[in-house]
Each structure stands twice: as structure tokens, then as C-alpha cells.
Write an enzyme that holds these catalytic residues in place. Structure first.
Site, mmCIF file in Angstrom:
data_model
loop_
_atom_site.group_PDB
_atom_site.id
_atom_site.type_symbol
_atom_site.label_atom_id
_atom_site.label_comp_id
_atom_site.label_asym_id
_atom_site.label_seq_id
_atom_site.Cartn_x
_atom_site.Cartn_y
_atom_site.Cartn_z
ATOM 1 N N LYS A 198 33.403 36.490 30.381
ATOM 2 C CA LYS A 198 33.587 36.033 31.769
ATOM 3 C C LYS A 198 33.039 37.074 32.749
ATOM 4 O O LYS A 198 32.816 38.238 32.375
ATOM 5 C CB LYS A 198 35.081 35.823 32.030
ATOM 6 C CG LYS A 198 35.884 37.129 31.992
ATOM 7 C CD LYS A 198 37.384 36.879 32.052
ATOM 8 C CE LYS A 198 38.141 38.200 32.005
ATOM 9 N NZ LYS A 198 39.599 37.996 31.872
ATOM 10 N N ARG A 238 51.675 34.002 35.154
ATOM 11 C CA ARG A 238 50.376 33.672 35.725
ATOM 12 C C ARG A 238 50.112 32.237 35.274
ATOM 13 O O ARG A 238 50.997 31.404 35.428
ATOM 14 C CB ARG A 238 49.341 34.709 35.260
ATOM 15 C CG ARG A 238 48.235 34.956 36.258
ATOM 16 C CD ARG A 238 47.334 36.123 35.863
ATOM 17 N NE ARG A 238 46.573 35.863 34.637
ATOM 18 C CZ ARG A 238 45.664 36.695 34.125
ATOM 19 N NH1 ARG A 238 45.399 37.843 34.745
ATOM 20 N NH2 ARG A 238 45.017 36.399 33.015
ATOM 21 N N HIS A 268 49.240 35.085 26.808
ATOM 22 C CA HIS A 268 48.579 36.323 27.269
ATOM 23 C C HIS A 268 49.633 37.372 27.590
ATOM 24 O O HIS A 268 50.637 37.076 28.244
ATOM 25 C CB HIS A 268 47.756 35.983 28.519
ATOM 26 C CG HIS A 268 46.774 37.030 28.947
ATOM 27 N ND1 HIS A 268 45.968 37.726 28.084
ATOM 28 C CD2 HIS A 268 46.443 37.471 30.187
ATOM 29 C CE1 HIS A 268 45.191 38.557 28.770
ATOM 30 N NE2 HIS A 268 45.459 38.435 30.040
ATOM 31 N N ARG A 294 41.455 37.813 21.586
ATOM 32 C CA ARG A 294 40.491 37.731 22.694
ATOM 33 C C ARG A 294 40.107 39.147 23.122
ATOM 34 O O ARG A 294 40.923 39.872 23.678
ATOM 35 C CB ARG A 294 41.099 36.961 23.878
ATOM 36 C CG ARG A 294 41.505 35.518 23.540
ATOM 37 C CD ARG A 294 42.015 34.783 24.769
ATOM 38 N NE ARG A 294 43.069 35.493 25.452
ATOM 39 C CZ ARG A 294 44.358 35.417 25.134
ATOM 40 N NH1 ARG A 294 44.772 34.630 24.153
ATOM 41 N NH2 ARG A 294 45.242 36.113 25.816
ATOM 42 N N TYR A 322 29.819 58.523 57.460
ATOM 43 C CA TYR A 322 30.679 57.936 58.488
ATOM 44 C C TYR A 322 32.037 58.628 58.581
ATOM 45 O O TYR A 322 32.675 58.905 57.566
ATOM 46 C CB TYR A 322 30.931 56.458 58.185
ATOM 47 C CG TYR A 322 29.730 55.564 58.340
ATOM 48 C CD1 TYR A 322 28.989 55.550 59.517
ATOM 49 C CD2 TYR A 322 29.356 54.707 57.308
ATOM 50 C CE1 TYR A 322 27.888 54.699 59.660
ATOM 51 C CE2 TYR A 322 28.269 53.857 57.442
ATOM 52 C CZ TYR A 322 27.538 53.862 58.621
ATOM 53 O OH TYR A 322 26.463 53.017 58.750
ATOM 54 N N CYS A 346 28.849 54.439 51.651
ATOM 55 C CA CYS A 346 28.462 53.409 52.627
ATOM 56 C C CYS A 346 28.025 52.141 51.885
ATOM 57 O O CYS A 346 28.032 52.089 50.665
ATOM 58 C CB CYS A 346 27.322 53.908 53.507
ATOM 59 S SG CYS A 346 27.569 55.570 54.174
ATOM 60 N N MET A 347 27.611 51.120 52.621
ATOM 61 C CA MET A 347 27.247 49.850 51.991
ATOM 62 C C MET A 347 26.045 49.978 51.064
ATOM 63 O O MET A 347 26.011 49.405 49.979
ATOM 64 C CB MET A 347 26.957 48.793 53.068
ATOM 65 C CG MET A 347 26.745 47.398 52.493
ATOM 66 S SD MET A 347 26.321 46.166 53.734
ATOM 67 C CE MET A 347 27.835 46.055 54.679
ATOM 68 N N ASP A 348 25.041 50.755 51.502
ATOM 69 C CA ASP A 348 23.768 50.831 50.765
ATOM 70 C C ASP A 348 23.496 52.201 50.171
ATOM 71 O O ASP A 348 22.469 52.380 49.516
ATOM 72 C CB ASP A 348 22.591 50.547 51.704
ATOM 73 C CG ASP A 348 22.862 49.419 52.646
ATOM 74 O OD1 ASP A 348 23.182 48.327 52.150
ATOM 75 O OD2 ASP A 348 22.770 49.624 53.871
HETATM 76 C C1 LIG Z 1 39.954 38.691 30.658
HETATM 77 C C2 LIG Z 1 40.871 38.122 29.653
HETATM 78 C C3 LIG Z 1 40.933 38.655 28.357
HETATM 79 C C4 LIG Z 1 40.205 39.906 27.927
HETATM 80 O O1 LIG Z 1 41.066 41.009 28.167
HETATM 81 P P1 LIG Z 1 40.623 42.495 27.765
HETATM 82 O O2 LIG Z 1 41.779 43.308 28.191
HETATM 83 O O3 LIG Z 1 39.389 42.776 28.552
HETATM 84 O O4 LIG Z 1 40.379 42.504 26.310
HETATM 85 C C5 LIG Z 1 41.715 38.011 27.426
HETATM 86 N N1 LIG Z 1 42.421 36.917 27.757
HETATM 87 C C6 LIG Z 1 42.423 36.394 28.998
HETATM 88 C C7 LIG Z 1 43.238 35.202 29.301
HETATM 89 C C8 LIG Z 1 41.660 36.994 29.999
HETATM 90 O O5 LIG Z 1 41.677 36.492 31.241
#
Ligand SMILES: *Cc1c(COP(=O)(O)O)cnc(C)c1O
Length: 370
Positions: A35, A129, A161, A218, A261, A308-310
């Protein structure tokens, strides 16, 4: 040709090696999480390498990310998990993308116009969540069974999770694992026995060894070579991302001159300063103003004053630098250069945020250390 003015260099070989090492270490198949443009590394090239290295699944947050993977030719299992009402679940069904359902209303809406949509159910075991609460779970299971019976969906997985897997002493992880097991048992008794069962992220999969019901883990941050719990343990993986650019200018300033700045830095003596031509629009954290470091000519050079931004200013007094010299903002750290973890500490955040925010006008260059 000289190298690009400012780029993210991604070592795909490091990602491949990290995933292989994690496959050996984790007692489950891996879902490599790509992702957010693969945490800033570039989703499609990383996905290819992840499959080569044996990723059974790819994980993404949004359906658009999943569709982009399909458009790039990925044909393997993909799970997406963060949808809003009205998304294109017909397309997900047609492309064989697994989606995640959190509640009864969502399940009903998602199954309205589809046939054979692959759906994984998420239980909220304590993060508060996404996902069904334990109280909602019986209704979610019942709705899923009904939608599966009609042929609209196929329930392919059940998952949850962790909230705090990066702290192995926190008893919450075991409580969550127990709740997850109970929810699984309930679903099983009701007649749902999907194949994909998963709970752990990188920290959970590498710091806990007791989650035996799971078929998948995951893995996000660890695939990119960063430690999910740097305060607790080093996994000995190789960071894949280097951010590099070149100095735009070098000049001398006198004692008492304010820099950048707000003049939050005042030169205590005459100084040689260098201008780094990337800024917070590229993801360099402004919170690291006056605290980050970059690597020039084998020397760590301090950020002076505000990012700064750039652009931002560094102290090149020790580096003997000239305009055009290479600046490593961060890298794997093997030569002594700052790491994403160093920038995380300098800006009071986590390494995840440092790599995933890098972008803006930076281009991606791919190398392969093999
Ligand atoms: C981003 C995410 C992960 C990956 O987590 P890591 O800590 O980067 O291994 C796993 N499960 C879900 C639901 C996530 O949103």
C-alpha cells in the site's frame, strides 16, 4: 549524464533478500503489504520482486491500488481492506481481488450486484479501528453466510490487526490473539472455514511466535528493511531506500548570521553552508529542522535552521563540499550515512512515516544488489 537532481534509489535486491529472510523466519505464508506506493518505494516494481521472492499474497489499503496491480499484470491473490460505500465491487469481483468487509451494512451493499466477490471478514480484536466488534461478529457471520449461500460472495478469509505488537511486553497482544481465536471458532461453528487466517503485521510476525492458527502474516515495513520495533530488536534486514540529491550551492556566512526562515539557527562562527535542493514537499520532515543530518563526502552534516518547502541548509564545514557534490539524505546506513530511523528520531516519528512520505518531485531509480 550526471545522476538525477534528486531521487529515491530503491534496491530491489534488498527487498527480495528481506522477504526471503522473513519467509524463513515466519511460520506462515507472507502477504507483502505494498500500500501507499509500497511505503514510498514504488508499488509495481516492489510487487514484482515480492512475488519473485515468494509472497503468496499482496496487501493494499484501497481498491485503486489493487486495480493498479492487476493492470500491471499481477495475477496472484491480492487483499484490499479500506473501502467507502459505493466503491466498484463488481470490478473487484471481475478482477478476482479480495475485499474486506467490516460490518453487516457493508456486506449487504457489497453483495448487492456481484457474483463470486471474494470477501474477507475483519474482526476488531482491540484496535478500535476498522472491523466488526465482538458484539457485531455474530450478525456479520450470519450475513456473510447468507450472502455466500446466494452466490454473491465467497468468504475467503478472516483477519484482525494488532494495536501494539511492537511492544512484546504489552499483554494486549495476547488478549487480541485470544479474542481472534474465539471469533474464528464462532465462525467455524457457524459454518465458515475460509483459508486465509491472519492477524500479525511485521512486529507481530517477528516478535511473537505463538500465533499458530494463522495461515498468513501481513508484512509491510520489514520487507523494506526497516525495524518495526527499533527500540526492542533489530531484525538485521537491509533498508532498501536511499534518498539522494546534489548540493545546489556552497557559500560562507559570517558569525551572527541567521539561517533559513525564522532564523532559528544563528551561526556562532563563520561557517561554510550547503544548499540541499529538496524540502518538505519531497517529504523531508520540517520537524527535523535543526536536528536531521545528511551525508556528504563521508561526513555527517547537520541541518541548520528550518527545512523549507523546496530546500534546506546544512553545515558543510567538515565535508569540504562544493556545489554538485552528492548528498545522501538517508540510506541503509552501511557506510555511516544517516538512516530513515535516524530521521524518524530527529522528527519524533516512526521510520514508516519517513519512507512513505518521500515523494513530491523525487524520481524513482531502481537498482538490484542481487
Ligand atoms: C499497513 C498494514 C500492515 C503492515 O504493517 P507493518 O507494520 O508495516 O508490517 C498490516 N496490516 C494492515 C491492516 C495494515 O494496514
Amino acid at each position: 549524464m550526471t545522476s538525477p537532481r534528486a531521487e529515491i534509489v530503491v534496491d530491489l535486491g534488498a527487498i527480495r533478500a528481506n522477504i526471503r529472510a522473513l519467509r524463513d523466519r515466519v511460520r506462515a505464508d507472507l502477504m507483502v503489504v505494498v500500500k501507499a506506493n509500497a511505503y514510498g518505494h514504488g508499488m509495481v516494481p516492489v510487487a514484482r520482486v515480492a512475488r519473485e521472492a515468494g509472497a503468496a499474497w499482496l496487501g493494499v489499503a484501497t481498491l485503486d491500488e489493487a486495480f493498479e496491480l492487476r493492470a500491471a499484470g499481477d495475477t496472484g491473490p491480492i487483499l484490499s481492506w479500506l473501502h467507502v460505500p459505493g466503491e466498484d465491487f463488481e470490478r473487484a469481483a471481475a478482477l478476482g481481488v479480495d475485499v474486506t468487509a467490516y460490518g453487516v451494512g457493508e456486506l449487504l451493499a457489497m453483495s448487492a450486484d456481484v457474483h463470486g466477490l471474494r470477501v474477507q471478514l475483519k474482526i476488531d480484536s482491540g484496535l478500535s479501528r476498522g472491523g466488526a466488534t465482538l458484539a457485531q461478529w455474530p450478525d456479520v457471520v450470519a450475513a456473510a453466510l447468507q450472502a455466500q449461500h446466494s452466490g454473491a460472495i465467497e468468504v475467503t478469509g478472516i483477519w484482525s490487526h494488532f494495536a501494539n505488537a511492537d511492544d512484546p511486553r504489552d499483554p494486549l497482544s495476547q488478549i487480541q490473539a485470544d479474542r481472534f481465536s474465539q471469533a474464528l471458532a464462532f465462525a467455524h461453528d457457524a459454518g465458515l472455514a475460509p483459508q486465509a487466517i491472519h492477524l500479525a503485521n511485521s512486529a507481530g510476525a517477528t516478535l511473537r511466535t505463538t500465533d499458530t492458527v494463522c495461515t498468513l502474516a501481513r508484512i509491510g515495513i520489514a520487507a523494506y528493511g526497516l525495524d518495526p520495533a527499533p527500540a526492542v530488536s533489530s531484525l538485521g534486514l537491509t533498508p532498501a531506500m536511499t534518498v539522494r540529491t546534489r548540493l545546489a550551492m556552497v557559500k560562507s556566512i559570517g558569525a551572527g548570521e541567521g539561517v533559513s526562515y525564522g532564523h532559528t539557527f544563528i551561526a556562532p562562527r563563520p561557517m561554510q553552508i550547503g544548499l540541499v535542493p529538496i524540502g518538505y514537499a519531497e517529504g523531508v520532515p520540517r520537524h527535523a529542522s535543526g536536528r536531521g543530518q545528511v551525508w556528504i563526502n563521508d561526513v555527517r552534516c547537520d541541518v541548520l535552521g528550518r527545512v523549507c518547502m523546496d530546500q534546506f541548509i546544512v553545515d558543510v564545514g567538515e565535508a569540504g563540499a562544493a556545489a554538485g557534490d552528492e548528498v545522501i539524505v538517508f540510506g541503509p546506513g552501511t557506510a555511516g550515512e544517516p538512516t530513515a530511523q535516524d530521521w524518524a528520531v530527529a522528527s519524533d516519528t516512526i521510520n514508516y512515516e519517513i519512507v512513505s512520505r518521500m515523494g513530491g518531485r523525487l524520481t524513482h531509480t531502481y537498482t538490484d544488489s542481487g
